[in-house]
Design a protein around this motif. Structure first.
Motif, short mmCIF file in Angstrom:
data_model
loop_
_atom_site.label_atom_id
_atom_site.label_comp_id
_atom_site.label_asym_id
_atom_site.label_seq_id
_atom_site.Cartn_x
_atom_site.Cartn_y
_atom_site.Cartn_z
N ASN A 88 37.27 17.65 -93.96
CA ASN A 88 36.00 18.32 -94.29
C ASN A 88 35.01 17.34 -94.90
O ASN A 88 33.81 17.37 -94.59
CB ASN A 88 36.25 19.49 -95.25
CG ASN A 88 36.92 20.67 -94.58
OD1 ASN A 88 36.89 20.80 -93.35
ND2 ASN A 88 37.52 21.54 -95.37
N ASP A 89 35.51 16.46 -95.78
CA ASP A 89 34.64 15.45 -96.37
C ASP A 89 34.05 14.54 -95.30
O ASP A 89 32.87 14.16 -95.34
CB ASP A 89 35.41 14.60 -97.39
CG ASP A 89 35.55 15.29 -98.73
OD1 ASP A 89 35.01 16.40 -98.89
OD2 ASP A 89 36.21 14.72 -99.63
N ASN A 92 31.39 16.47 -93.22
CA ASN A 92 30.17 16.64 -94.03
C ASN A 92 29.41 15.32 -94.16
O ASN A 92 28.17 15.31 -94.16
CB ASN A 92 30.52 17.17 -95.41
CG ASN A 92 31.00 18.62 -95.37
OD1 ASN A 92 30.70 19.35 -94.43
ND2 ASN A 92 31.75 19.02 -96.38
N SER A 93 30.13 14.21 -94.28
CA SER A 93 29.46 12.91 -94.40
C SER A 93 28.75 12.54 -93.11
O SER A 93 27.67 11.95 -93.14
CB SER A 93 30.47 11.83 -94.78
OG SER A 93 31.31 11.49 -93.68
N GLN A 95 27.52 14.73 -90.90
CA GLN A 95 26.38 15.62 -90.76
C GLN A 95 25.25 15.23 -91.70
O GLN A 95 24.08 15.43 -91.39
CB GLN A 95 26.81 17.06 -91.03
CG GLN A 95 27.75 17.62 -89.96
CD GLN A 95 28.27 19.00 -90.29
OE1 GLN A 95 28.22 19.44 -91.43
NE2 GLN A 95 28.79 19.69 -89.27
#
Length: 217
Positions: A88-89, A92-93, A95
């Motif tokens: 997930n990290d 998100n990075s 995006q």
């Protein structure tokens, strides 16, 4: 609400320690390897890969290693996470156009502990990022620890190069506890709650309840 026992800096739960970890024939090799890692992190059994079914104490073992490293080497930076959190990290990075800060975040640690690595199956971009992170940490003698519900050779959709990295160190299986270990686990559980119970009842429970530690508890 976040668990009050979890350190927000490293995600380690202070309740997972070796003084509450029951050692038996079902996990003694994993325990012995973890003690060797604590004595010399990054040089022995790196990476350390622990696998076994649900509820057998893998997370307890991994986090106990992390907590022990923190105590023995206060200057070392330890970080525990699940594969899901790492993935997930990473997403998100990407995006948020923060790929470089993501890389710097995880490469600064002296020990990375990643739980439930089996969920990396099919996540091609995450596998690529983990491959590069693994290489950077390994080349700098940083300790890497993984857990999974299966041997790395049997994680479907896992790139061959990652499979090779996972299996390049110490790979240990934790199995279901035997009768003597179930006795010790049940006894320890009662003692932790200051409950006195007859040995015959403990023996009956150990004989009747076969399965993982979570089910016993």
């Amino acid at each position: 609400l976040r668990d009050l026992y979890i350190n927000p800096e490293d995600n380690l739960n202070s309740r997972y320690r070796f003084d509450s970890f029951i050692v038996g024939t079902f996990n003694e090799l994993a325990y012995a390897a973890s003690q060797a890692i604590i004595e010399s992190p990054g040089t022995k059994y790196n990476p350390f890969f622990v696998y076994g079914g649900t509820g057998l104490g893998k997370t307890h073992l991994l986090q106990a290693v992390g907590n022990s490293i923190k105590e023995k080497y206060p200057h070392k930076r330890v970080h525990y996470m699940t594969l899901e959190k790492f993935a997930n990290d990473f997403v998100n990075s990407m995006q948020g156009n923060r790929a470089n800060s993501f890389k710097e975040k995880y490469r600064k640690y002296d020990m990375i502990i990643m739980d439930d690595i089996q969920f990396i199956s099919g996540k091609d971009k995450t596998q690529e990022e983990l491959f590069h992170l693994f290489n950077t940490l390994y080349e700098n003698n940083k300790q890497i620890i993984f857990s999974s519900d299966k041997h790395p050779n049997f994680i479907q959709g896992l790139e061959e190069r990652l499979q090779s990295r996972f299996a390049s160190g110490m790979t240990v299986q934790i199995v279901e506890p035997d009768y003597e270990s179930r006795i010790a686990i049940i006894k320890a559980k009662f003692e932790s709650t200051n409950c006195i119970i007859e040995p015959e009842i403990i023996a009956y429970l150990a004989e009747s309840l076969e399965g993982n530690i979570r089910e016993l508890e």
